[in-house]
Design a protein around this motif. Structure first.
Motif, short mmCIF file in Angstrom:
data_model
loop_
_atom_site.label_atom_id
_atom_site.label_comp_id
_atom_site.label_asym_id
_atom_site.label_seq_id
_atom_site.Cartn_x
_atom_site.Cartn_y
_atom_site.Cartn_z
N CYS A 1 -25.41 -17.10 5.37
CA CYS A 1 -25.54 -15.67 5.63
C CYS A 1 -26.81 -15.34 6.40
N THR A 2 -27.92 -15.92 5.94
CA THR A 2 -29.20 -15.54 6.55
C THR A 2 -29.35 -16.09 7.98
N LEU A 3 -28.62 -17.15 8.30
CA LEU A 3 -28.65 -17.66 9.68
C LEU A 3 -28.05 -16.66 10.65
N LEU A 4 -27.29 -15.71 10.13
CA LEU A 4 -26.67 -14.69 10.97
C LEU A 4 -27.29 -13.32 10.73
N ASP A 5 -28.45 -13.29 10.09
CA ASP A 5 -29.11 -12.04 9.74
C ASP A 5 -29.48 -11.25 11.01
N PRO A 6 -29.36 -9.93 10.99
CA PRO A 6 -29.74 -9.13 12.16
C PRO A 6 -31.23 -9.22 12.49
N PHE A 7 -32.05 -9.54 11.53
CA PHE A 7 -33.50 -9.61 11.72
C PHE A 7 -33.87 -11.01 12.26
N ALA A 8 -34.48 -11.03 13.47
CA ALA A 8 -34.76 -12.32 14.12
C ALA A 8 -35.65 -13.21 13.27
N ALA A 9 -36.65 -12.62 12.58
CA ALA A 9 -37.57 -13.43 11.77
C ALA A 9 -36.83 -14.12 10.63
N VAL A 10 -35.82 -13.44 10.06
CA VAL A 10 -35.03 -14.05 8.99
C VAL A 10 -34.26 -15.25 9.53
N ARG A 11 -33.72 -15.11 10.71
CA ARG A 11 -32.99 -16.24 11.32
C ARG A 11 -33.91 -17.43 11.54
N ARG A 12 -35.07 -17.16 12.09
CA ARG A 12 -36.02 -18.26 12.34
C ARG A 12 -36.39 -18.96 11.04
N GLU A 13 -36.70 -18.17 10.02
CA GLU A 13 -37.07 -18.75 8.72
C GLU A 13 -35.91 -19.53 8.13
N SER A 14 -34.70 -19.01 8.34
CA SER A 14 -33.51 -19.69 7.79
C SER A 14 -33.29 -21.04 8.48
N CYS A 15 -33.55 -21.07 9.81
CA CYS A 15 -33.41 -22.34 10.54
C CYS A 15 -34.39 -23.38 9.99
N GLN A 16 -35.63 -22.97 9.76
CA GLN A 16 -36.62 -23.90 9.22
C GLN A 16 -36.23 -24.33 7.81
N CYS A 17 -35.68 -23.39 7.02
CA CYS A 17 -35.27 -23.71 5.65
C CYS A 17 -34.10 -24.70 5.66
N ALA A 18 -33.15 -24.50 6.60
CA ALA A 18 -32.00 -25.42 6.69
C ALA A 18 -32.47 -26.84 7.01
N ALA A 19 -33.44 -26.97 7.94
CA ALA A 19 -33.96 -28.29 8.27
C ALA A 19 -34.67 -28.91 7.07
N ALA A 20 -35.45 -28.09 6.35
CA ALA A 20 -36.16 -28.61 5.17
C ALA A 20 -35.17 -29.04 4.08
N LEU A 21 -34.10 -28.26 3.91
CA LEU A 21 -33.09 -28.61 2.91
C LEU A 21 -32.42 -29.94 3.25
N ALA A 22 -32.15 -30.17 4.55
CA ALA A 22 -31.52 -31.42 4.98
C ALA A 22 -32.44 -32.60 4.67
#
Length: 853
Positions: free
Chosen positions: A171-192
């Motif tokens: 959900c957050t990877l598609l968030d309207p807020f650009a900063a949320v998307r960026r943070e979500s991308c970094q979180c996804a990489a960390a989770l992997a």
């Protein structure tokens, strides 16, 4: 060992109890009831108090002592506060959760309760829900950051909670807020990275949202999505590579260099570290090599560095397979392209082994409707060919067919890259092989693109390899079906490129086919409508002369003039204005200079045959125009050997006379003008002796007198000048009966609408008067001269002063013949003139000249 075990079994809160923990518990217990207050301000004050309490405790607080009160008292209440109606309370709760996770001794213990709570706030009940329950975008950012902190602190303990974490990220990877998307991308990489053993089961579900984010309008978000995708696939399911390749390829066209650099870095990383990378080499290699031509030097350097590492790593992994090639390494070809550094063996082998899989997609994309795609694909092709070297031969037909199509592209960058590719084919493939295909195409359907490919392959081919094939290439280019296939400037330009390439590469080896190459160059000059192209063709003629060891273009024409004219004039009986041979013949006559005087035996009969009245009028106009130009410089052209007089009768009687005959129509009039121009050029070129001019006059004077009546002002003017020249050389040899007929025609021209013609006629009359000598001659012409006086005195009162001046000079010249008669005639009209000035000047002149009887 029984005591610790019993203590642990008694429960974590009791086991961790200490004086510090007890004190903290008491302090928190006093503040916690405020979290249950009904009013928002009350709950907020309680949360503020908790924040101060935790911050005052500071980092020095014992994590073990903090763990118990945190897990037992704070965590459950703070998680409930994440759903508080007040935004400020939710923000404070998120902040306190962040502080708590950082200070707890065992932050992973919080994961079973924290992850579901975050999922509830960020993802809602539906995994694909786009509208998060948390409405505040700053709070969503704080919660995603909290998730990132949990991932960083929890590590592999996140495995049981992977579903919740992935549900949040989708959900957050598609968030309207650009900063949320960026943070979500970094979180996804960390989770992997944190859950490598389990993440592959969930990784595919993140690819869709990441690919939607990869084209976000903010470039930093795009970079983050690219980097996250690289890590997610690295630690996840490698099959997802197929799902992201097209998106990565699209990002190579991104306007922001950082985005292109991120793609380059990620693809290079996959080629080095992806577990099943061997399966994707043929898909990933083109992406990395595409960055070799990036406009940014830093990206080009990154791509080069990564590619070399990939090649060396693959080389080490396949050392047994490459043993012979490593032990007996072949040196670079002697003619290896300048300014190019040869890739390592591993890189060359990787391209060679995957080229058959890469080429189909490349051949398709190079004709894509999007310009940027065609440019990028065309730039990739020479990079691949440089690696493949002589392995290109196995794919030559496909590559050449692609180049023939792409070289017709309207985009200059595409054509430029294709030329470079063709040069590399010439460098690495035997001419015998590539010429067989290119020349066959040229025979079947000559086109600008096929000529460009031929020129480029020749340019890249070493001289010694091309030497046995020079004659074959030159002969094919000189074939009418090739060199006369089109008069389009682009086609001619490419045809010229072929000759230039052949001459520049083969040098003296072109000596055996100079005639054929000269024929091609003459064809280019003849058909070219662009002045610049003709100039380039003349430069190529000079270059060809240099390699044939003759002193210049004129000597080159001298060497090949006979066979060249023989080939051109064979079909002159069928020439029309549209015949390419006519244009080529005109070029040879115009360009050969003094050599023309050595080839009159070929030139004059052709001119005679083509300039007969029955032939195409437009063709005759063309030839007369060319003939006029060379006759103006006759000493340096047709009479360079002093032999033109031998053909003078043919030129006069068989060429000029038939075309001076009157015929109705504008075209016929234009031909008469062109013919008169040729005669003027001939008589004024100073190559004819006085006797030869008299011979010409004998034949042409009657015809020239008739052209004085032409509608064309130019014709009338030139005719007056020709008559003047005829009279100057005639002395007293003219038949009186013929001579007496000249002046009336000239007198008529004094009424001409053109002042230039009137003045030229007056000048001719002066010459006519000078021809009357001796008492016998005077008496024979007396009545005519008296008539002439009367007529000229009329024009002495002309409105045009220039005409008056000219007529005055005629009368002065004629006054010596019968001055008394002229005085009487002048005095008789003196009172009739508007101004007596000119009459008075004439009378003064007559008084000053001694009377002669």
């Amino acid at each position: 060992m029984a005591a610790p075990a019993l203590a642990e079994a008694a429960g974590p809160a009791e086991a961790a109890e200490s004086a510090e923990a007890a004190e903290l518990s008491r302090a928190l217990s006093r503040l916690l009831p405020g979290l249950e207050a009904d009013s928002k301000p009350g709950r907020r004050r309680a949360l503020e108090a908790l924040r101060r309490a935790l911050e005052e405790a500071g980092p020095a607080a014992d994590p073990a002592a903090f763990q118990g009160p945190w897990a037992r008292l704070l965590l459950p209440r703070l998680l409930r506060c994440l759903a508080d109606p007040a935004e400020g309370c939710r923000a404070l709760a998120a902040h306190l959760l962040d502080l708590g996770l950082r200070r707890a001794a065992r932050p992973r213990d919080a994961l079973p309760r924290l992850l579901p709570a975050l999922a509830a706030r960020l993802a809602g009940p539906e995994p694909a829900c786009r509208l998060q329950p948390e409405a505040c975008e700053e709070l969503r950012l704080a919660l995603v950051q909290l998730l990132g902190l949990a991932v960083g602190l929890g590590g592999s303990a996140l495995a049981p909670h992977l579903d919740d974490a992935v549900r949040v990220l989708r959900c957050t990877l598609l968030d309207p807020f650009a900063a949320v998307r960026r943070e979500s991308c970094q979180c996804a990489a960390a989770l992997a990275r944190a859950t490598p053993d389990h993440f592959h089961m969930q990784s595919e579900s993140l690819i869709g949202p990441l690919m939607q984010t990869i084209s976000h309008q903010h470039w930093k978000v795009r970079v983050a999505a690219i980097e996250a995708t690289g890590t997610v696939i690295q630690f996840g399911n490698g099959k997802s590579v197929d799902d992201v390749l097209s998106h990565f390829a699209q990002r190579l066209f991104d306007d922001v260099p950082q985005v292109r650099q991120a793609v380059t870095s990620m693809v290079g990383g996959w080629l080095l570290e992806l577990r099943d990378r061997y399966s994707f080499f043929h898909k990933l290699i083109p992406l990395l090599l595409s960055s070799f031509e990036d406009e940014m030097p830093s990206i080009r350097e990154l791509a080069t560095s990564l590619w070399e590492k990939v090649g060396l790593q693959w080389q080490q992994e396949n050392e047994d397979d490459l043993k012979d090639k490593l032990d007996f390494a072949s040196p670079p070809p002697a003619h290896y392209p300048l300014h190019e550094s040869r890739p390592v063996l591993g890189c060359r082998e990787l391209v060679s082994r995957n080229l058959s899989k890469v080429l189909p997609a490349l051949c398709r994309d190079i004709s894509d409707w999007v310009v940027a795609t065609r440019v990028k694909t065309a730039q990739l092709l020479p990079v691949l060919l440089l690696h493949a070297e002589d392995h290109i031969t196995q794919h030559l037909e496909v590559v050449l067919r692609t180049l023939l199509q792409a070289c017709a592209d309207e985009e200059v960058a595409v054509v430029s890259s294709c030329m470079r590719s063709a040069e590399l084919i010439g460098t690495f493939v035997s001419p015998e092989v590539f010429l067989r295909f290119i020349l066959a195409t040229l025979k079947k359907s000559p086109s600008p693109s096929s000529l460009l490919v031929l020129a480029s392959t020749i340019q890249g081919c070493p001289r010694e390899a091309l030497q046995p094939h020079v004659k074959v290439i030159a002969t094919e280019l000189a074939q009418p079906r090739v060199c006369q296939a089109s008069d389009n400037d682009l086609y001619l330009e490419r045809l010229l490129l072929c000759v230039q390439a052949l001459v520049s590469v083969c040098l003296e080896d072109c000596g055996g086919c100079g005639l054929q190459l000269l024929e091609v160059l003459v064809t280019v000059m003849a058909a070219s409508g662009a002045t610049g192209l003709s100039d380039k063709a003349r430069e190529a003629v000079a270059a060809l002369a240099a390699v044939e060891n003759v002193s210049g273009s004129q000597d080159l024409y001298r060497k090949h003039m006979g066979p060249l004219l023989e080939r051109l004039t064979t079909s002159h009986g069928d020439w029309t204005v549209h015949s390419p041979e006519l244009a080529q013949f005109s070029v040879v006559i115009s360009q050969s200079g003094p050599v023309l005087g050595e080839s009159l035996q070929h030139v004059v009969p052709t001119l005679r045959a083509c300039l007969q009245p029955a032939r195409d009028p437009q063709m005759r106009l063309t030839l007369f125009s060319v003939l006029s130009k060379v006759l103006l410089q006759a000493k340096d052209t047709v009479d360079s050997q002093g032999q033109f007089h031998s053909y003078l009768e043919t030129v006069t009687k068989d060429i000029l006379v038939p075309n001076l005959q009157w015929h109705a129509g504008r075209t016929a009039a234009a031909i008469r003008t062109a013919t008169v121009s040729c005669l003027w050029a001939l008589t004024s070129s100073e190559v004819l002796s006085a006797k030869q001019i008299r011979d010409v006059q004998e034949t042409l004077m009657p015809h020239i007198l008739t052209t004085l009546e032409e509608d064309s002002q130019m014709t009338r003017l030139i005719s007056c000048r020709i008559i003047n020249i005829f009279l100057k050389t005639s002395d007293d040899v003219l038949d009186p009966d013929k001579f007496i007929k000249i002046y009336p025609e000239l007198l008529k021209r004094l009424d001409d609408v053109s002042n230039d013609v009137r003045i030229a006629a007056a000048s001719a009359l002066i010459t006519w008067l000078k021809c009357i000598k001796g008492a016998d001659g005077k008496s024979y012409y007396q009545s005519s001269i008296q008539y002439l006086y009367k007529e000229l005195l009329v024009y002495l009162d002309d409105p045009e002063s220039a005409v008056q001046d000219a007529v005055l000079e005629v009368l002065k010249e004629g006054s010596a013949l019968f001055p008394d008669v002229l005085v009487r005639e002048t005095e008789a009209v003196l009172h009739k003139h508007r101004s007596a000035t000119y009459c008075e000047q004439l009378l003064q002149h007559l008084q000053a000249v001694p009377a002669t009887h």
